[in-house]
Design a protein around this motif. Sequence first.
Motif, PDB file in Angstrom:
ATOM      1  N   THR A  80      77.893  -0.075  82.149  1.00 24.42           N
ATOM      2  CA  THR A  80      78.341   0.015  80.762  1.00 24.42           C
ATOM      3  C   THR A  80      77.228   0.497  79.833  1.00 24.42           C
ATOM      4  O   THR A  80      77.492   0.815  78.679  1.00 24.42           O
ATOM      5  N   ALA A  81      75.994   0.582  80.346  1.00 25.36           N
ATOM      6  CA  ALA A  81      74.925   1.164  79.535  1.00 25.36           C
ATOM      7  C   ALA A  81      75.275   2.608  79.163  1.00 25.36           C
ATOM      8  O   ALA A  81      74.877   3.096  78.105  1.00 25.36           O
ATOM      9  N   TYR A  82      76.020   3.283  80.025  1.00 24.54           N
ATOM     10  CA  TYR A  82      76.452   4.647  79.723  1.00 24.54           C
ATOM     11  C   TYR A  82      77.329   4.652  78.459  1.00 24.54           C
ATOM     12  O   TYR A  82      77.165   5.480  77.560  1.00 24.54           O
ATOM     13  N   LEU A  83      78.248   3.700  78.397  1.00 21.92           N
ATOM     14  CA  LEU A  83      79.138   3.606  77.234  1.00 21.92           C
ATOM     15  C   LEU A  83      78.349   3.191  75.988  1.00 21.92           C
ATOM     16  O   LEU A  83      78.539   3.744  74.905  1.00 21.92           O
ATOM     17  N   GLU A  84      77.451   2.227  76.183  1.00 23.77           N
ATOM     18  CA  GLU A  84      76.612   1.775  75.064  1.00 23.77           C
ATOM     19  C   GLU A  84      75.782   2.918  74.508  1.00 23.77           C
ATOM     20  O   GLU A  84      75.598   3.035  73.302  1.00 23.77           O
ATOM     21  N   GLY A  85      75.252   3.742  75.423  1.00 25.02           N
ATOM     22  CA  GLY A  85      74.427   4.862  74.995  1.00 25.02           C
ATOM     23  C   GLY A  85      75.213   5.791  74.075  1.00 25.02           C
ATOM     24  O   GLY A  85      74.703   6.253  73.059  1.00 25.02           O
ATOM     25  N   LEU A  86      76.466   6.050  74.420  1.00 22.07           N
ATOM     26  CA  LEU A  86      77.322   6.882  73.565  1.00 22.07           C
ATOM     27  C   LEU A  86      77.580   6.177  72.230  1.00 22.07           C
ATOM     28  O   LEU A  86      77.514   6.783  71.163  1.00 22.07           O
ATOM     29  N   ARG A  87      77.880   4.899  72.305  1.00 17.97           N
ATOM     30  CA  ARG A  87      78.148   4.139  71.082  1.00 17.97           C
ATOM     31  C   ARG A  87      76.941   4.176  70.150  1.00 17.97           C
ATOM     32  O   ARG A  87      77.073   4.256  68.929  1.00 17.97           O
ATOM     33  N   ASN A  88      75.745   4.143  70.754  1.00 18.44           N
ATOM     34  CA  ASN A  88      74.523   4.083  69.946  1.00 18.44           C
ATOM     35  C   ASN A  88      74.158   5.410  69.294  1.00 18.44           C
ATOM     36  O   ASN A  88      73.352   5.436  68.385  1.00 18.44           O
ATOM     37  N   ARG A  89      74.715   6.504  69.790  1.00 14.47           N
ATOM     38  CA  ARG A  89      74.336   7.808  69.203  1.00 14.47           C
ATOM     39  C   ARG A  89      75.551   8.418  68.516  1.00 14.47           C
ATOM     40  O   ARG A  89      76.178   9.347  69.013  1.00 14.47           O
TER      41      ARG A  89
HETATM   42  C1  LIG Z   1      72.255   0.275  72.080  1.00 17.60           C
HETATM   43  O1  LIG Z   1      71.807  -0.362  70.904  1.00 17.60           O
HETATM   44  C2  LIG Z   1      71.657  -1.759  71.030  1.00 17.60           C
HETATM   45  C3  LIG Z   1      71.369  -2.331  69.653  1.00 17.60           C
HETATM   46  O2  LIG Z   1      70.389  -1.589  69.022  1.00 17.60           O
HETATM   47  C4  LIG Z   1      70.555  -2.043  72.035  1.00 17.60           C
HETATM   48  O3  LIG Z   1      70.376  -3.426  72.187  1.00 17.60           O
HETATM   49  C5  LIG Z   1      70.945  -1.443  73.362  1.00 17.60           C
HETATM   50  O4  LIG Z   1      69.896  -1.595  74.279  1.00 17.60           O
HETATM   51  C6  LIG Z   1      71.251   0.030  73.212  1.00 17.60           C
HETATM   52  N1  LIG Z   1      71.800   0.467  74.472  1.00 17.60           N
HETATM   53  C7  LIG Z   1      71.587   1.672  74.969  1.00 17.60           C
HETATM   54  C8  LIG Z   1      72.097   1.951  76.322  1.00 17.60           C
HETATM   55  O5  LIG Z   1      71.010   2.540  74.351  1.00 17.60           O
END
Ligand SMILES: *[C@@H]1O[C@H](CO)[C@@H](O)[C@H](O)[C@H]1NC(C)=O
Length: 578
Positions: A80-89
């Motif tokens: 799910t880090a892949y999805l998080e990465g998209l969410r974060n950018r």
């Molecule tokens: C996404 O952002 C959150 C909050 O800033 C951070 O904890 C997380 O590590 C980030 N994840 C990735 C995959 O960039």
Amino acid sequence: MLVTTHLHRRLVPVLASVLIVFSLTFLYRAYHLYPSDKLSQWPHAAASGLSPTTEPLDEPSDYRAPAHRSEDTCATRFSTAYLEGLRNRTGSYCTPGSRSSLTCFHTKARDDEPDDSFCIGRGAVLDPATRKFHLDCALRKLEPEEVEQGILPFNRLRGYMYDTGPRNVFRDAVIVRQETGLARRSGETAVSEALDAEHMHLPASSDSSDGAPSSVLPPPKTYLLLKREGETNPWHCLMEIFSTYMTFDVLRMSRDPSRGGAPFFATDEADDTQVVILDSREDGPFFDLWTLFARRRPVRLAHLLSRAGNNNADDDDAAAVDAVRRDANIIVPLAGGSNPLWREEWHVQPCHAAPLVDVFSSRIRGFYGVEDPPVRGGEEPIVVTLIDRRETRRLKDQAALLAALGKRGLHIRVQAVDFAALSFPDQLRVARETDVLVGVHGAGLTHVLFMRRGAGAVVEIQPDGLDQKGYRNVANLLDLGYFRIHGAGVSMPVDEADKDTEEEPGKEREMDSLKGVETETQGRDNSTNTSTATGVLKKRGDWHFMDVQVDEARFLDVVETAVKFMYNKALWSYDVNG
Ligand SMILES: *[C@@H]1O[C@H](CO)[C@@H](O)[C@H](O)[C@H]1NC(C)=O
Ligand SMILES: *[C@@H]1O[C@H](CO)[C@@H](O)[C@H](O)[C@H]1NC(C)=O
Ligand SMILES: *[C@@H]1O[C@H](CO)[C@@H](O)[C@H](O)[C@H]1NC(C)=O
């Protein structure tokens, strides 16, 4: 010494609690990888009794030693880090005065390739005159900090093989009104010079639904704009569907400021979502799967437009189009070609866990209601399934090889299955009951994706000269055994070869050859050029159109190795020479 002993006594309980906290932190992280609301709730309850500080502590630093770093790459692609990465950018692209909004999400899956993106627009209008969706959005200049954070300028959105991907979807189906004075660069050819004001007239929405008969299906609110690479090759189709599913996942886990921080897409909005097909390909055997995330039957853009010209008020579709023309959401999904499973199919990948793939497989099986067979053991045979290719790359003397295999005294049941002749749900059932999957390199091996995690083995026979790692990597991701041999390519009857070369691009292509096509046509807008695709295939070698011959001893050896790998899996317990 006394003092030390004393200290030790006092330290033991302290160390013990520290250990417990560490373990809980670890478990919390592990469970957090999976998107289950229930699971992610319990650590709070458990931790609250122990310590008022809930901030998780890091794992001991030696877990982050370089030797373990490769797993990070695996996580950024397959967890799910892949999805998080998209969410974060995430970047929003319209000036505040714009009536529409456009938000895009980006990720970098590979260092030597451009970033991948998908977008969602709100306040879109379908205009029959231009045959495009219009967004009333004055593109703004990104702030330096945004660029720093990896937000791509709109004109840097990527195109992918076979004319797919956000760049091509925007080019063909969306007009984004530009602020005058912004320089027009290559890649922005779809952006109109100036948008006719009359197309952008948005009627007051307050009274729009009044007086609608209650029997009429509520018009779709969200349109997924889709260009497909092909419609029959299982690997390509599934990668597209997988990437689209992940697009919705990211939208569900991202907060939309314009909605007061609610998600960009709520689960129940799937009922209000419709796929709009922009390509002119056939429906193909995977068409149903597009209703996984958009419950309404997919429609063609041409169909929507023909309805748009028809002002019959009693027509459900016309009502739907009317709504589209006022205030719709459009989603331009991640391209199939951006799927993390496409990466580096020529290199060995050291990844063994893939929550994204596990969830995808279970969603697809859930959609068709495919149940797993009971865990086997005892006297039940190990099921060996040979992918029975009928057109190209057939296994020469297949019947004789299987007969010889049957005489080896192994605890097996052998079946040759022509997957192409089965419905997709039946193909899934075969994949789930198979313990050892045997096939000549080709799209039939896509079914490795649906085998039971950690409960099977794959035998791949590659034509001499090919050294493709794609299915090997997928087998590893699912923690399956993987065993390979090479066999000689032998000519097949000329008429068969001719028939195959004339197929449209993407029809019976395999993942490796397509990669070649993609490379050859990269940067070209018109990558559906059939003669180019075929030319590349011929240049890459004729093995695509040959049968494969392996001698019996080597065939029996590799299959037997895979079968014996299973001898102490599931509930089986056999000696290798028993
Ligand atoms: C996404 O952002 C959150 C909050 O800033 C951070 O904890 C997380 O590590 C980030 N994840 C990735 C995959 O960039
Ligand atoms: C390439 O694009 C042009 C117009 O954009 C189209 O007419 C032509 O058919 C395309 N070529 C192929 C082979 O699809
Ligand atoms: C297809 O590509 C070939 C090779 O680049 C080119 O010669 C041909 O004109 C193209 N055909 C079309 C229809 O675009």
